[in-house]
Design a protein around this motif. Structure first.
Motif, PDB file in Angstrom:
ATOM      1  N   ARG A  27      42.796  81.479  38.264  1.00  0.00           N
ATOM      2  CA  ARG A  27      43.789  81.128  39.132  1.00  0.00           C
ATOM      3  C   ARG A  27      43.833  80.109  40.102  1.00  0.00           C
ATOM      4  O   ARG A  27      44.407  79.145  40.341  1.00  0.00           O
ATOM      5  N   VAL A  28      42.512  80.253  40.605  1.00  0.00           N
ATOM      6  CA  VAL A  28      41.975  79.087  41.677  1.00  0.00           C
ATOM      7  C   VAL A  28      42.120  77.720  41.056  1.00  0.00           C
ATOM      8  O   VAL A  28      42.441  76.890  41.623  1.00  0.00           O
ATOM      9  N   SER A  75      34.712  73.030  32.569  1.00  0.00           N
ATOM     10  CA  SER A  75      35.760  72.016  33.483  1.00  0.00           C
ATOM     11  C   SER A  75      35.172  71.649  34.658  1.00  0.00           C
ATOM     12  O   SER A  75      34.268  72.141  35.334  1.00  0.00           O
ATOM     13  N   HIS A  76      35.509  70.384  34.989  1.00  0.00           N
ATOM     14  CA  HIS A  76      35.067  69.790  36.114  1.00  0.00           C
ATOM     15  C   HIS A  76      35.347  70.510  37.354  1.00  0.00           C
ATOM     16  O   HIS A  76      34.739  70.332  38.537  1.00  0.00           O
ATOM     17  N   PHE A  77      36.358  71.352  37.260  1.00  0.00           N
ATOM     18  CA  PHE A  77      36.757  72.138  38.605  1.00  0.00           C
ATOM     19  C   PHE A  77      35.616  72.936  39.170  1.00  0.00           C
ATOM     20  O   PHE A  77      35.462  72.883  40.307  1.00  0.00           O
ATOM     21  N   GLY A 125      47.579  62.356  36.777  1.00  0.00           N
ATOM     22  CA  GLY A 125      47.485  63.240  37.827  1.00  0.00           C
ATOM     23  C   GLY A 125      46.874  64.557  37.937  1.00  0.00           C
ATOM     24  O   GLY A 125      46.046  64.995  38.781  1.00  0.00           O
ATOM     25  N   GLU A 126      46.943  65.127  36.454  1.00  0.00           N
ATOM     26  CA  GLU A 126      46.110  66.270  36.353  1.00  0.00           C
ATOM     27  C   GLU A 126      44.648  66.040  35.666  1.00  0.00           C
ATOM     28  O   GLU A 126      43.953  67.101  36.057  1.00  0.00           O
ATOM     29  N   ARG A 170      44.258  72.253  40.529  1.00  0.00           N
ATOM     30  CA  ARG A 170      44.573  71.207  39.780  1.00  0.00           C
ATOM     31  C   ARG A 170      46.210  70.811  40.192  1.00  0.00           C
ATOM     32  O   ARG A 170      46.362  69.552  40.325  1.00  0.00           O
ATOM     33  N   LYS A 171      46.917  71.782  40.583  1.00  0.00           N
ATOM     34  CA  LYS A 171      48.387  71.532  41.068  1.00  0.00           C
ATOM     35  C   LYS A 171      48.160  70.864  42.232  1.00  0.00           C
ATOM     36  O   LYS A 171      48.779  69.700  42.851  1.00  0.00           O
ATOM     37  N   ARG A 172      47.276  71.403  43.246  1.00  0.00           N
ATOM     38  CA  ARG A 172      47.328  71.010  44.671  1.00  0.00           C
ATOM     39  C   ARG A 172      46.721  69.560  44.757  1.00  0.00           C
ATOM     40  O   ARG A 172      47.109  68.559  45.284  1.00  0.00           O
ATOM     41  N   ARG A 173      45.698  69.344  43.726  1.00  0.00           N
ATOM     42  CA  ARG A 173      45.017  68.086  43.620  1.00  0.00           C
ATOM     43  C   ARG A 173      46.065  66.842  43.030  1.00  0.00           C
ATOM     44  O   ARG A 173      46.077  65.562  43.480  1.00  0.00           O
TER      45      ARG A 173
END
Length: 544
Positions: A326-327, A276-278, A374-375, A332-335
């Motif tokens: 979880r982070v 994941s890019h995260f 958005g996600e 993703r939600k915050r972004r």
């Protein structure tokens, strides 16, 4: 007193030279010694001559060492100080960071000649260690003693000077400071200073570690650990994501683990998959002092990795894996939320309001597209322009927009339409058209009588109008144009008789929505708009 260092030369070579051959880890061991000695500050000075490293001096204001300390503690390789009890220091109540008794070997990783000067309880001692002489010894090496228990009126301190350095390249103070900032979580009552020969001083502060990262979101233990977790109160957490991906060369990608303020596990993600890019955006630290309290020593000698196979550490790793996952979800939600706010700021588009104006089938598709973008971890700078382009294609109240109504008609009925008062919207459209006709005809008549202002008489023999219309919609020069003129009157009459009159002679509730649906409204408005557009010919004729 004759000092002696007992050793196997291979131990010195493998654990000293090879493990601490690079500068930051070796300096970290000497700094740790100062911390464990209850020092409030330690200064590392670097001396160069014509760009060539000549000496490194590490000075602290800790408790210092007595002659017995030197012989029984400092010169014993592999001494586990925890065997003496995990006792907090006298002044700052610190628990020791050293455990294996191997950190002193860092000295030989950097230099061949080492001088140690220390003061404790008003007694000064100084001795020297030489690498070549040490290796030439069998299993006992006797350092050279220069000063033995000399009475002085000095405060406690320890000064370690390294000469005959193995390093040949110039010192980079900034790079060394960056590296050390990643090894320690700096104590507020423990200052680490770096100093060069020109008098330049760098104090390593806690915020230095992430100073080159523009942080976007952060998390702490309060955000991530529930009160019923077995790790509640046992760990401190600082996690952050950058606005842009963190460069791999920075050494800051991933989460570093610290125990008692010192690195015990290099940054990683504690996950089986990191596709994941995260993970490119994630950095931070987790302080878990309980690691040092385990019965089994799980910290590697170079403090870069933990023994994750140990049962308690295996369980901790599973906890960290779940926590980081979880982070990632929260990121993703915050972004996505931030993207929405940024888009609204840049474009003026309120996404939720926009969606609420779309018909269900259209809303489903548009919402799915915007949500996906958005996600998406890849879409960032392009998000706002794409949303703007989509908004242009599918604007608010698209069914009304797509009819391309006459501007005055669309503006006049919009408030009724957006409030789903379709009967009122259609009626208002007809009224606006009627008012337009009355203005051009300069009359106060209304209803079906308005159709008469489009009537004309055409002499087919003379091939001209014997009676011109009050409101012409074209020049009547051909049969087709005359048919259009007649159609304007017929459609006006139909509009008034077939829609306007029923609306005006019955309560609105009786015809809406049973007779006037949204589609009916749009169809009527399209007719009204068509008729209004035809009036522009007459309007232009009336202009001076």
């Amino acid at each position: 007193m004759s000092l002696s260092l007992k050793f196997d030369p291979k131990t010195i070579e493998h654990l000293g030279v090879k493990m601490y051959a690079t500068l930051p880890p070796a300096l970290a061991e000497l700094i740790s010694n100062a911390y464990d000695a209850d020092a409030s500050e330690v200064t590392v000075s670097f001396l160069e001559q014509n760009g060539t490293p000549k000496a490194i001096t590490v000075e602290d204001n800790g408790t210092g060492m007595s002659l017995n300390d030197i012989q029984g503690k400092f010169l014993v390789i592999g001494r586990n100080r925890r065997d003496e009890g995990d006792i907090p220091s006298a002044k700052f109540r610190r628990l020791a960071t050293g455990k294996k008794g191997l950190g002193k070997l860092a000295l030989f990783g950097l230099a061949k000649e080492i001088s140690v000067e220390t003061v404790k309880d008003g007694l000064r001692n100084r001795f020297r260690l030489n690498w070549d002489a040490l290796l030439a010894s069998a299993d006992i090496y006797n350092p050279q003693v220069d000063v033995e228990d000399k009475k002085v009126s000095q405060e406690p301190k320890t000064i370690i000077q390294l000469t005959e350095l193995k390093r040949k390249s110039p010192f980079d103070l900034e790079a060394i400071a960056d590296s050390l900032s990643r090894i320690f979580i700096v104590d507020s009552n423990f200052k680490i200073r770096l100093k060069d020969g020109k008098g330049r001083v760098i104090t390593i502060l806690e915020d230095r570690r992430y100073s080159n990262i523009e942080q976007q979101f952060t998390w702490s233990e309060d955000d991530l650990i529930e009160s019923d977790s077995e790790y509640f109160g046992k760990v401190k957490i600082f996690l952050a994501t950058g606005v842009t991906p963190i460069p791999p060369s920075s050494g800051l990608r991933g989460i570093a683990l610290f125990s008692r303020g010192k690195l015990v596990n290099a940054p990683e993600y504690f996950a089986d998959s990191t596709s994941s890019h995260f993970y490119q955006y994630l950095t931070g630290w987790i302080k878990a002092d309980f690691i040092d309290l385990l019965d089994e020593d799980v910290i590697s000698t170079n403090r870069q990795a933990l023994n994750w196979d140990q049962p308690e550490m295996s369980k901790f790793r599973e906890f960290l894996s779940t926590l980081i996952a979880r982070v990632g979800q929260d990121w993703r939600k915050r972004r996505a939320n931030k993207k929405d706010k940024d888009v609204e700021k840049v474009t003026g588009i309120n996404k939720e309001h926009w969606f609420s104006t779309l018909p269900p089938d259209i809303k489903t598709s548009v919402e799915a597209i915007v949500k996906k973008m958005g996600e998406s971890e890849e879409v960032s700078e392009t998000f706002a322009p794409v949303v703007m382009a989509l908004y242009a294609i599918v604007p608010e109240y698209p069914l009304l927009h797509w009819r391309h109504l006459h501007a005055s008609i669309k503006d006049g009925v919009f408030e009724y339409y957006k409030n789903q008062q379709y009967g009122h919207a259609a009626d208002q459209g007809a009224k606006l058209y009627a008012a337009f006709v009355r203005k051009l005809a300069a009359t106060d008549k209304d209803g079906v009588e308005l159709a008469n202002f489009f009537s004309f008489t055409y002499d087919t023999i003379a091939r001209k109008c014997s009676k011109s219309p009050t409101i012409p919609v074209n020049d009547l020069s051909t049969d087709s144009l005359r048919n259009v003129q007649e159609g304007q009157g017929a459609l006006t009459r139909g509009l008034m008789q077939g829609f306007r009159n029923p609306i005006n002679h019955a309560p609105m509730s009786a015809v809406v929505p049973s007779l006037i649906s949204e589609l009916d409204c749009l169809n009527i408005l399209s007719l009204v708009s068509y008729l209004a557009n035809k009036l522009e010919y007459a309007e232009n004729l009336s202009k001076p």
